[in-house]
Design a protein around this motif. Structure first.
Motif, PDB file in Angstrom:
ATOM      1  N   LYS A  40       0.858  -1.308  -0.170  1.00 49.46           N
ATOM      2  CA  LYS A  40       0.090  -0.012  -0.011  1.00 49.46           C
ATOM      3  C   LYS A  40       0.841   1.439   0.013  1.00 49.46           C
ATOM      4  N   LYS A  43       3.080   3.864  -4.096  1.00 45.62           N
ATOM      5  CA  LYS A  43       1.915   4.789  -4.574  1.00 45.62           C
ATOM      6  C   LYS A  43       2.609   5.372  -6.033  1.00 45.62           C
ATOM      7  N   GLU A  55      -7.514   3.473  -8.270  1.00 39.56           N
ATOM      8  CA  GLU A  55      -6.863   3.953  -7.160  1.00 39.56           C
ATOM      9  C   GLU A  55      -5.121   3.940  -7.055  1.00 39.56           C
ATOM     10  N   GLU A  57      -3.204   6.099  -6.850  1.00 42.90           N
ATOM     11  CA  GLU A  57      -2.350   6.941  -5.841  1.00 42.90           C
ATOM     12  C   GLU A  57      -2.625   6.682  -4.370  1.00 42.90           C
ATOM     13  N   ARG A  58      -3.441   5.392  -4.225  1.00 47.18           N
ATOM     14  CA  ARG A  58      -3.480   4.996  -2.832  1.00 47.18           C
ATOM     15  C   ARG A  58      -3.021   3.686  -2.539  1.00 47.18           C
ATOM     16  N   ARG A  61      -2.468  -2.922  -4.690  1.00 44.27           N
ATOM     17  CA  ARG A  61      -3.222  -4.196  -4.197  1.00 44.27           C
ATOM     18  C   ARG A  61      -2.539  -5.397  -4.841  1.00 44.27           C
TER      19      ARG A  61
END
Length: 489
Positions: A40, A43, A55, A57-58, A61
């Motif tokens: 995580k 990024k 997602e 920028e988060r 996964r």
């Protein structure tokens, strides 16, 4: 001579370079495992035209469809080395336990971590057998099922209903830390539910069987072993001083040991997934039954027998093998990609059973299939070896109907489910609800369209709309009738 080269000691970490940003990340390795949450931190800015649903920028996964290489819990219960045919319960080889132990002794081992002393075993057995008797209201539940209901459906429902009998066992009513505190009172409450579930597993299974047979229910007897009591409840029809066959009793005890646990298989994982919400253990065990019911799991040994019946005789095996290689037939019972140590124990147990029951006529077909497949490069190159599902031959020789095979799998597996559930309840750091992520690949944001303006989407894809169900009988006649409130399309 050149200068000696000094090699720095390697650290237990994984170095990852993100080519999107040029950044390098160090991820720790513990017990040959990396934490998925570490990704995580990797990024990157969302690129022009990239879906916002990614997602990016988060953080990254980890995609692992079917949990093929994802560890979700630290466990001390069962170790499996599929490549080398190793199966151990709490460090003890399954071969030793099957030869020298008993099912309830192994149950104690799986749940509490060590083999019991004589007094510990006696106390444990006494509690299990004491709690094998069910509330009379449970009989009404079993009688409510159709005569031809599948016994696994009945068993699944019975375990779920059992939780409603014991208010003190429900964290929703007694506090969410009911089983996670780990103090004396909490452990005592947990133990009582464990006794109840193991004790009532055979009683429920026998009741499901007798519903199918149209017979009355039998109160669990005193003085018999766990599997002896089970056979008594299944078969006694009023005979005086009825005692089940010791050969069948011992065989069933061995099979129960072999089936008691198999690490984080589909049903054990389902129990833990449900248990992570801190639901009561009866509901969690019910979900395990539902998962085990599936043909890719507990229904597999039933599939083996149906396959052998379809083959017919040993003479038909070569043609069947060729059909499998052409992908025209499915070979059941060869699903494990290693030599399962349980299969050798089952072969020995089968010999003992066949001495008193006579050989199952399907045995020669099964052995012919086994021998040809193990000599065929198609199967050996894929490391496909016979697995435990051939125990169906023993169940068939013992006179059990095919649809009862998954129940004979579920009864001992209750012990494994409870061992994993108890371990999770008492793990360090408490219980965290299991909440896997998804990769969203659906439609991006779109605006609502009034029903009058909508057009049918993807008309060529049959999955995008429900099928028209043909109606017969009363439904057909009602559709042709006129009545107030009938919809007009």
């Amino acid at each position: 001579m050149g200068k000696p080269v000094t090699i720095a000691p390697k650290s237990d970490s994984l170095t990852v370079r993100d080519e999107r940003t040029g950044k390098t990340y160090s991820i720790p390795i513990t017990d040959n495992t990396i934490p998925a949450t570490a990704f995580k931190a990797i990024k990157a800015p969302r690129r022009e035209g990239e879906r916002e649903e990614n997602e990016t920028e988060r953080g990254l996964r980890v995609s692992d469809r079917g949990f093929l290489n994802t560890a979700v819990i630290q466990s001390e219960i069962t170790y499996i080395d599929g490549d080398n045919g190793i199966l151990r319960y709490r460090g003890y080889p399954i071969e030793q336990l099957a030869e020298r132990s008993s099912f309830l002794e192994v149950a104690y081992l799986l749940i509490y971590g060590s083999l019991p002393t004589k007094s510990q075993h006696q106390s444990f057995e006494d509690e299990i057998m004491h709690h094998s008797i069910v509330h009379i209201d449970a009989e009404g539940l079993f009688r409510a099922f159709r005569y031809d209901a599948h016994p696994m459906s009945i068993l699944t429902s019975a375990f779920a209903a059992l939780g409603s009998f014991y208010e003190e066992a429900n964290p929703s009513l007694r506090g969410q830390n009911l089983y996670t505190k780990g103090d004396t009172e909490s452990l005592a409450i947990m133990d009582k539910q464990i006794f109840r579930l193991i004790g009532k597993a055979t009683t429920f299974a026998a009741m499901a069987y007798r519903v199918r047979q149209g017979r009355g229910f039998i109160t669990p007897p005193n003085g018999l072993s766990y599997t002896g009591s089970f056979l008594y409840q299944l078969d006694r029809l009023g005979e005086h001083s009825y005692v089940p066959s010791p050969v069948l009793e011992k065989a069933l005890d061995i099979l129960f040991i072999l089936h008691a646990d198999h690490e984080l298989n589909a049903s054990a994982t389902t129990v833990l997934q449900a248990g992570s919400s801190l639901v009561d253990p009866y509901s969690a065990i019910s979900t395990g039954c539902a998962s085990l019911y599936g043909p890719l799991h507990g229904g597999a040994n039933e599939a083996v027998i149906r396959m052998l019946i379809s083959i017919g005789s040993p003479d038909n095996v070569p043609a069947f093998i060729e059909a499998v290689k052409r992908r025209e037939k499915v070979l059941s019972g060869f699903g494990h990609r290693y030599s399962d140590p349980r299969s050798f124990i089952i072969r020995k147990t089968a010999d003992e059973v066949f001495k008193v029951t006579g050989k199952d006529p399907l045995l020669e077909t099964a052995m012919r299939l086994h021998d040809l497949a193990m000599k065929d490069e198609f199967f050996t190159s894929r490391r496909l070896a016979p697995n435990v599902d051939f125990c169906g031959l023993i169940y068939r020789a013992m006179g059990f109907p095919l649809d009862f095979f998954p129940v004979l799998f579920a009864v001992p597996r209750v012990v494994g489910w409870l061992a994993h559930w108890r371990q999770m309840m008492l793990q360090k750091g408490g219980v965290k609800i299991w909440r896997p992520r998804q990769i969203y690949v659906g439609a991006p944001k779109r605006d609502f369209v009034p029903i009058e303006e909508r057009v049918e989407e993807d008309a060529q894809d049959p999955r995008r709309s429900p099928r028209i169900v043909p109606h017969t009988g009363q439904s057909k006649r009602t559709a042709l009738a006129e009545y107030r409130g009938k919809s007009k399309l």
